[in-house]
Enzyme design. Structure first.
Site, PDB file in Angstrom:
ATOM      1  CG  HIS A  94      24.884  44.412  69.527  1.00 32.15           C
ATOM      2  ND1 HIS A  94      25.752  44.084  70.544  1.00 32.15           N
ATOM      3  CD2 HIS A  94      24.662  45.736  69.622  1.00 32.15           C
ATOM      4  CE1 HIS A  94      26.028  45.194  71.234  1.00 32.15           C
ATOM      5  NE2 HIS A  94      25.382  46.202  70.695  1.00 32.15           N
ATOM      6  CD  GLU A 166      26.705  49.392  68.095  1.00 32.52           C
ATOM      7  OE1 GLU A 166      26.109  50.288  68.688  1.00 32.52           O
ATOM      8  OE2 GLU A 166      26.569  48.196  68.362  1.00 32.52           O
TER       9      GLU A 166
END
Ligand code: PGA
Length: 248
Positions: A94, A166
């Site tokens: 992430h 993302e």
């Protein structure tokens, strides 16, 4: 046909009481959801989440994991600890882990390998910062992040993974990538992988993440290469998250 997957990334949010209310609300509303659904929760709540979600249509997982199997690694959590609590998914790479905790492409690839070795599915996050987008290097950044995993684990490893695109500038900012901007990067990822293995490329679930909300999910998920989403803030609200799941 790829089955869409919507995964909630709770980040460092929740409490026993809040989790119970959120999960019971989600379970009550799953009736007309056709997509796969998962929640990735903070470590201390895995036992609670396992007991609430066991035998339900919602899978669960973690947001990070050690690449090490066991040993003197204070504060770390291993793959076998996560499988003890029934985790199906682990988010790796992430952007918050990369940026705040200094995780390199190589470390992310090691974590990816350890997740798969334990029989769980990694959700591999890739994406560019605003400076990188404005510098015109979005594709090369995403390629570099993917190549680190391919170099360590091989392209076939992606068949048992999920990739989440993302864009860092869209995470938690309320600035969603437009459906066209997102689709362009998703198509790039799929085309890049198709050069290596067409079956892997066509079967890979590529989620979009970054300010997905109920009011933009239908358009995003309607793009041909967007196979669901990785949802932060909106995953903490029953009605928002269910609406996003239904959109998928
Ligand atoms: P956001 O977070 O939906 O709150 O932008 C997405 C993510 O970080 O996975």
């Amino acid at each position: 046909m790829r089955r869409k997957l919507v995964a909630g990334n709770w980040k460092m949010h929740g409490s026993l009481a809040e989790n119970e209310a959120l999960l019971s609300g989600l379970l009550a509303g799953m009736g007309n959801v056709k997509a796969g659904v998962a929640v990735c929760v903070p470590f201390p709540y895995l036992a609670q989440v396992q007991s609430i979600l066991a035998n339900s249509p919602i899978a669960w997982g973690a947001q990070n994991m050690s690449q090490q199997a066991k040993g003197a690694f204070t504060g770390e959590v291993s793959a076998s600890m996560l499988t003890d609590f029934g985790c199906a998914y682990v988010i790796v790479g992430h952007s918050e882990r990369r940026a705040i905790y200094g995780e390199s492409d190589e470390l992310v690839a090691e974590k990816f390998a350890a997740v798969q070795a334990a029989g769980m599915t990694p959700i591999l996050c890739v994406g560019e910062t605003l400076v990188e987008r404005e510098g015109g290097i979005t594709e090369s950044v995403v390629a570099r992040q993917l190549d680190a995993v391919i170099a360590k684990c091989g392209v076939m490893s992606l068949a048992k993974s999920v990739v989440a695109y993302e864009p860092v500038w869209a995470i938690g900012t309320g600035k969603t990538a437009s459906p066209e901007q997102a689709q362009a990067v998703h198509a790039y990822i799929r085309a890049k992988l198709r050069d290596l293995d067409a079956t892997v490329a066509d079967g890979l679930v590529i989620q979009y993440g970054g300010s997905v909300k109920a009011n933009n999910a239908v358009e995003l998920f309607g793009q041909p290469d967007i196979d669901g989403g990785l949802i932060g803030g909106a995953a903490l609200n029953v009605e928002e998250f269910l609406a996003i799941c239904r959109a998928a």
